[in-house]
Design a protein around this motif. Structure first.
Motif, mmCIF file in Angstrom:
data_model
loop_
_atom_site.group_PDB
_atom_site.id
_atom_site.type_symbol
_atom_site.label_atom_id
_atom_site.label_comp_id
_atom_site.label_asym_id
_atom_site.label_seq_id
_atom_site.Cartn_x
_atom_site.Cartn_y
_atom_site.Cartn_z
ATOM 1 N N ALA B 359 0.861 -1.176 0.000
ATOM 2 C CA ALA B 359 0.000 0.000 0.000
ATOM 3 C C ALA B 359 0.898 1.226 0.000
ATOM 4 O O ALA B 359 2.122 1.098 -0.007
ATOM 5 C CB ALA B 359 -0.902 -0.004 1.224
ATOM 6 N N TYR B 380 -3.353 -4.497 -0.635
ATOM 7 C CA TYR B 380 -4.166 -4.221 -1.822
ATOM 8 C C TYR B 380 -3.899 -5.199 -2.959
ATOM 9 O O TYR B 380 -4.628 -5.245 -3.926
ATOM 10 C CB TYR B 380 -3.932 -2.793 -2.304
ATOM 11 C CG TYR B 380 -4.563 -1.759 -1.399
ATOM 12 C CD1 TYR B 380 -5.954 -1.648 -1.303
ATOM 13 C CD2 TYR B 380 -3.792 -0.910 -0.639
ATOM 14 C CE1 TYR B 380 -6.533 -0.717 -0.474
ATOM 15 C CE2 TYR B 380 -4.371 0.027 0.198
ATOM 16 C CZ TYR B 380 -5.742 0.119 0.273
ATOM 17 O OH TYR B 380 -6.325 1.040 1.099
ATOM 18 N N SER B 514 -10.500 5.032 0.261
ATOM 19 C CA SER B 514 -10.939 4.762 -1.117
ATOM 20 C C SER B 514 -9.928 5.305 -2.107
ATOM 21 O O SER B 514 -9.650 4.679 -3.139
ATOM 22 C CB SER B 514 -12.293 5.416 -1.395
ATOM 23 O OG SER B 514 -13.156 5.190 -0.338
ATOM 24 N N LYS B 517 -7.103 3.011 -2.382
ATOM 25 C CA LYS B 517 -7.493 1.809 -3.113
ATOM 26 C C LYS B 517 -7.412 2.049 -4.623
ATOM 27 O O LYS B 517 -6.948 1.192 -5.378
ATOM 28 C CB LYS B 517 -8.918 1.429 -2.703
ATOM 29 C CG LYS B 517 -9.297 0.033 -3.115
ATOM 30 C CD LYS B 517 -10.657 -0.357 -2.549
ATOM 31 C CE LYS B 517 -11.045 -1.709 -3.102
ATOM 32 N NZ LYS B 517 -12.367 -2.145 -2.731
ATOM 33 N N GLU B 521 -4.714 -0.553 -5.636
ATOM 34 C CA GLU B 521 -5.390 -1.786 -6.054
ATOM 35 C C GLU B 521 -5.925 -1.687 -7.469
ATOM 36 O O GLU B 521 -5.734 -2.587 -8.284
ATOM 37 C CB GLU B 521 -6.527 -2.107 -5.079
ATOM 38 C CG GLU B 521 -7.188 -3.452 -5.370
ATOM 39 C CD GLU B 521 -8.276 -3.789 -4.354
ATOM 40 O OE1 GLU B 521 -8.084 -3.481 -3.165
ATOM 41 O OE2 GLU B 521 -9.314 -4.342 -4.752
#
Lengths: 316, 561, 312
Positions: B359, B380, B514, B517, B521
């Motif tokens: 991350a 992630y 978020s 992410k 991710e």
């Protein structure tokens, strides 16, 4: 041409015309040198080969250069291949010189480093040779006003501190192999050019040059055919000093973090890396350090011997 | 001839001094005492627990003027010699400093600080709200002879940027005002929940009024007036700095050390040798010339009690140039990221117990005084070579390529970066059969090239400016001066923008999670490698000396047992 | 003589000018902006910084200002260490380097000449080889390796000396040893070969034939002619010691000019690099200038007062 010795017998003292023989003057035979001609170079080699230090130096150099060429292939390991499971191993049967922090074989790396270091040394010396000989040759041969001005220019360049300019250059341009060699060539050629100039000024008024000139030889021909070959001795001695100087110079740059960069590694960069872990993994510094010292030693021994061999005054 | 004689005579005196001291002694110790006895010599130097502390600062601090400093070396000395409105504890949490208490308006834009009345400068003058107003306006002053390179740290303050960029002329419009000797009112452009972290930062420190007439006041020990626990008693440039307690400091009784010496040494061997011979009590980060990674495994055995390894809230990662082929394809980026073995890398190369990173925001960064990473899961993605090969093939196909082209990876010149780069390149070669060329670049040039997106893959690392995930996550918004990824993502920008305005702390945390992410991710805009640790050697009898999560080295409350 | 000195002086000035210009050109050729920082610097801040150092003006204006400043001894202000003049750095750090450098030069000359003479008088004997082996070892080991080993051996393993610093007299020992190793080797070899040449020359043979005893020969002829060439080596020797100081000061933690220089290179502190380069150039060229002048006095072959034609 050895005179015929008449063995005088006491019985026969009367000399008649029969005793004389007409000498046939054979133009060809007259010119034959009966004692084996010993050229300067043969003579130098003869004296050099009798000098054991010089020969030891030469042998070490030959072995080092040979190993630089074939060394990396003597071991199955690639000089750049990582093996994170076997980092910093001590010398062993598998890895003769041990491994480094990324598990790379130090034997292969030492000889790859030798290539780089020797390339730096020889390339710098060779370029210095070319520039120095050309500049010095012209400076000496042309002489007069132009020669004077050229000489003054070289004196100014000479007084610029070489390592400072080298450092600046490498700081400004990235420290590639090329920049480093170039940096050592900026001022390195000057000594060479002065030696050539001095020799040529001395030689150019000698009879054989005058003779050649009066026979109509061109300036270039005189320079390359007569003058330069006779300055070869000092030039070679100079070269044996220039090569190790550049190798060492590169090592100093490495210490300052300005040595050759990845993936290349020179002895200088390897020693510098190794010195940081000198006590833990001494082999990482030791092998490249021994090699660089051997190189210095060999060049010095050989250079000294060569100088003695070239100096007619020291002829025994 | 005469000259030579003189030379020789003067020499022989020097030499005799040298040789007489070398020759006899050189033989003696080897004969009479075994080298193992050397430890016997040490206690003689350190018999009484003198409250003195010596550490390696590595280099000359670039500036000890709080307004001009922007590097960790200067900050270390400043943190010990100055004190801001707030301060931070060992976990980088905010505690009161010169300010006793503060009020925050409901909209989060107005702060009223009440200063303690017993705070004093090292010359005995009281520290007042005017000193803060003076210092902050000085940082923002566009007409100072020396521009503060870190002054944008004060752009949070209302009209701070406008004044520096000369959009407004009147310095009274800047949102900082001393309404009394001990009351300071601050107005912000936007709500900044981490503003109290900022006021503990050096750029926000007060400056004594005498600086007005002497721009070079911070150049020499005798002209520096400070308000922190220590004051500078001597400064031998590029050699060492000595600190002694500031007798006027309001918590003088908390300061135990009577002398602190910071030496400036960069040579790795010399530093370790100094520590070994008890000439230093502490070596390690945040300074250069710390402990070489390869020493760590050995030190773990030989100096178990002295080697301290602690997590540090910084991330080590690689940047992808999101604008060039094939790195504009997220499958390619993911493939490269998933094909590494971070565990092996940290165990065999960096060796300092670093944690593999999956991350962007490192552990140790807090949000609303809770650790962000323990609130929001940081895994992630997973390393998976087979999946990586598959993704790479797909990604290349999408980009219209049949083979991954060889590319160049740049890193700034540094031993550790070099090793990591070589290891990463080798993993890509072995796992994905990609040829990577490594290129090291000098720091300033490197930063230039990164900013200009003149790279394919490049190394990066980020230390937090303040203790909030925002310091990591606002880097890669469109238009951010720090966005050297070429990453433009509307969704990400909107999330960050919303988080900046959000006053509700729970919602703000969700927005930031978020955003992270999306960054990692979904897009894998960059390639996280590991979270830093601080690796230090400290003599075991020294207590309360540490590197805090924000990478500040703190020794002001240290003592010797 | 005056003419000779004047001639050398003109060179000195010209060479300084060339060095200053080269330094300027190189520094301007550097890619990258000196004020770049990992955390983005807003453009207006950067503009202010550039203006502060006069970097916003056209190059020729910068060049002229730079040369003018040089003449007045102003080397500018450091770009990385805020508010500090380059001249201040030199003032603070040079005395240390000078002390160490002079010690090293004296040590090198004395030990080098002694070694070289011993070798020459015992030509082709054991002492000769021994002295030369020592000399060659001196040139063979890189100074940073030697310094690191010396430091570990004599400051850690056998704690005789301090690891770093240059405060007490004994602190000079290790750095001087590391710094002198290479010059000692050069001087020893130079002395040896000069002495050998002199010892084999006809005039010595004549002197011997005249019945002068060896001490007189030594004093009157050999020493003088054998050692004087060492004077010519003083220029390169100074250069060597300066180069060495870059490394030795770093390892032995001496806050001399060499350490500052290396640090400024690491920081890419351009004004500091430029200033110190010029200063080093000045020292080296001064050393060379005095060597030339001294040599002019000493060497009778340099005909004083007469212009030498470049023909011989």
């Amino acid at each position: 041409m050895t005179p015929q010795h008449q063995t005088a017998s006491s019985a026969d003292l009367i000399v008649t015309a029969d005793h004389f023989q007409k000498a046939v003057v054979d133009q060809h035979e007259a010119e034959v040198i009966e004692r084996a001609s010993v050229s300067t170079w043969k003579d130098v080699w003869y004296r050099l080969s009798r000098n054991w230090t010089a020969m030891t130096g030469l042998c070490i150099l030959t072995v080092l250069i040979l190993l630089a060429i074939i060394g990396p292939w003597l071991t199955p390991y690639d000089f750049s291949k990582n093996d994170l499971m076997s980092t910093s191993l001590a010398p062993s049967e598998k890895h003769w010189f041990g491994t480094d922090d990324l598990g790379r074989d130090m034997f292969a790396r030492t000889w790859m480093g030798a290539r780089i270091s020797l390339i730096v040394g020889f390339a710098a010396a060779f370029i210095n040779l070319i520039i120095g000989v050309l500049y010095g040759g012209i400076m000496g041969y042309v002489g007069g006003r132009i020669g004077d001005i050229m000489n003054k220019i070289s004196e100014i360049i000479y007084s610029i501190p070489d390592l400072l300019v080298a450092i600046l250059l490498v700081v400004v341009f990235e420290p590639s192999l090329f920049t480093i060699i170039f940096a050592f060539c900026l001022t390195g050629w000057i000594n060479m050019s002065w030696i050539v100039r001095g020799q040529i000024i001395q030689l150019k008024n000698q009879e054989y040059v005058l003779a050649s000139r009066s026979l109509g030889a061109s300036g270039m021909r005189i320079l390359f055919r007569h003058l330069l070959p006779n300055t070869l001795g000092p030039i070679i001695v100079m070269l044996t000093m220039a090569v190790p100087a550049a190798i060492f110079g590169e090592a100093v740059l490495s210490f300052l973090g300005l040595g050759v960069q990845l993936p290349a590694a020179s002895w200088g960069t390897m020693i510098n890396d190794g010195t940081k872990v000198m006590l833990l993994y001494p082999w990482r510094m030791l092998f490249p350090a021994i090699m660089i010292s051997l190189t210095m030693l060999a060049f010095n021994m050989f250079g000294d011997g060569l100088r003695d061999a070239l100096d007619p005054k020291l002829k025994k | 001839m005469l000259v030579l004689l003189v030379l020789m005579l003067s020499l022989s005196t020097i030499l005799s001094a040298c040789t007489s001291s070398t020759a006899p002694e050189a033989n003696k110790p080897t004969e009479t005492q075994k080298p193992n006895n050397e430890s016997k010599n040490d206690p003689s130097k350190e018999t009484t627990a003198k409250q003195e502390f010596r550490f390696n600062l590595a280099t000359e601090p670039p500036s000890l003027d709080p307004s001009l400093a922007q590097d960790v070396t200067s900050m270390t000395i400043l943190n010990a010699t100055f004190e801001g409105l707030t301060s931070t504890d060992a976990n980088s949490k905010v505690i009161p400093g010169v300010a006793e208490k503060w009020d925050i308006s409901p909209d989060g834009k107005k702060y009223t600080f009440t200063l303690r009345q017993n705070a004093k400068w090292s010359n005995g003058d009281p520290v007042t709200a005017h000193d803060f107003e003076f210092a902050w306006k000085r940082v923002l002053n566009p007409n100072l002879p020396q521009t503060s390179p870190y002054n944008y740290q004060l752009y949070y303050i209302k009209n701070g940027e406008a004044y520096f960029t000369k959009k407004i002329k009147d310095s009274n419009q800047i949102g900082v005002k001393a309404t009394g000797d001990y009351t300071l009112e601050v107005e912000l452009e936007n709500p900044a929940p981490y503003f109290l972290d900022l006021t503990a930062f050096a750029t926000y420190y007060p400056v004594h009024k005498s600086a007005k007439d002497n721009p070079a006041w911070a150049n020499e020990a005798n002209t520096i007036i400070s308000n922190g626990p220590f004051k500078i008693s001597s400064w031998a440039h590029s050699s060492q700095i000595e600190l002694v307690p500031n007798e006027h400091y309001h918590k003088r009784d908390e300061i135990k050390l009577t002398k602190v010496t910071a030496v400036m040494l960069e040579d790795t061997n010399a530093v370790l040798n100094m520590y070994e011979t008890n000439a230093l009590d502490y070596i390690g980060p945040p300074f250069n010339g710390g402990i070489p990674s390869e020493q760590i495994p050995i030190l773990k055995q030989t100096k178990k009690d002295e080697l301290v390894i602690k997590p540090q809230a910084s991330t080590y990662y690689y940047l992808f140039n999101n604008k060039v082929k094939p790195f504009d394809n997220k499958k390619v980026r993911k493939a490269l990221s998933m094909a590494l073995n971070r565990q092996l890398l940290t165990e065999k190369i960096t060796l300092g117990d670093q944690k593999p990173a999956f991350a962007m925001v490192p552990p140790g960064i807090n949000i609303a005084n809770e650790e962000f990473r323990s609130q929001v899961d940081g895994n992630y993605f997973k390393e998976d070579i087979a999946e990586a090969q598959k993704l790479l093939a797909e990604g290349l196909k999408e980009s219209g390529l049949d083979k991954m082209p060889a590319f160049t990876m740049k890193y700034n010149t540094n031993d550790l970066h070099k090793k990591v780069a070589q290891a990463v390149a080798d993993m890509w070669k072995q796992n994905l059969n990609i040829d990577v060329k490594l290129q090291n670049v000098e720091w300033t040039v490197f930063l230039d090239q990164r900013t200009a997106l003149d790279y394919e893959v490049a190394r990066a690392g980020w230390n937090p400016d303040y203790n909030d995930p925002m310091t990591f996550l606002d880097l890669y918004t469109t238009g951010s001066g720090n966005n050297d990824l070429g990453f433009n993502n509307k969704k990400y920008d909107d999330l960050i923008k919303a988080a900046m305005k959000e006053v509700d702390l729970a919602k703000r945390q969700d927005l930031l999670a978020s955003a992270e992410k999306v960054l990692i991710e979904e897009e894998m805009a960059l390639l996280p490698i590991y979270y830093y640790t601080s690796i230090t050697l400290i003599k075991p009898n020294f207590k309360n000396i540490y590197v805090d999560p924000l990478a500040n080295f703190r020794f002001d409350r240290g003592y010797v047992e | 003589m005056f003419r000779y000195i004047l001639n050398k002086f003109v060179f000195f000035v010209l060479a300084m000018f060339v060095l200053a210009s080269i330094t300027f050109i190189l520094m301007k050729a550097i890619p990258g902006d000196p004020f770049v920082s990992e955390k983005a610097v807003p453009p207006d801040v950067k503009a202010r910084l550039l203006a502060q150092y006069g970097l916003d003006k056209p190059l020729y204006v910068q060049y002229v200002t730079y040369l003018g400043n040089l003449l007045t001894g102003d080397l500018g202000i450091s770009m990385k260490l805020a508010n500090r003049a380059v001249v201040d750095f030199i003032r603070d750090s040079f005395p240390l380097s000078l002390k160490l450098g002079i010690t090293a030069i004296f040590t090198s000359v004395i030990i080098g000449v002694t070694l070289g003479m011993t070798a020459a008088f015992r030509h082709r004997k054991l002492m000769d080889s021994t002295a030369m082996v020592i000399a060659v070892l001196g040139v063979s080991v890189p100074s940073f390796v030697m310094a690191a080993i010396l430091q570990w051996l004599f400051a850690v393993r056998i704690p005789m000396f301090n690891v770093v610093g240059l405060v007490q007299a004994k602190d000079y020992v290790l750095p001087t040893m590391a710094l002198s190793a290479m010059p000692i080797a050069y001087i020893a070899r130079l002395t040896r070969s000069n002495m050998l040449e002199v010892l084999h020359s006809d005039y010595i043979k004549t002197a011997r034939a005249k019945g002068l005893n060896s001490w007189q020969i030594m004093r009157r002829h050999v020493l003088r002619n054998g050692i004087l060439p060492v004077v010519t080596f003083l220029g390169p020797l100074t250069a060597n010691v300066i180069t060495g100081s870059f490394i030795i000061e770093q390892i032995f933690g001496i806050a001399g000019l060499g350490k500052i220089y290396v640090q400024s290179i690491g920081n890419r502190d351009y004004s500091l690099i430029m200033g110190i380069t010029i200063f080093y150039g000045l020292i080296l060229m001064t050393a060379r200038f005095f060597t030339d002048v001294a040599y002019g006095f000493i060497d009778p072959r340099i005909k004083l007062g007469k212009r030498k034609e470049g023909s011989a």
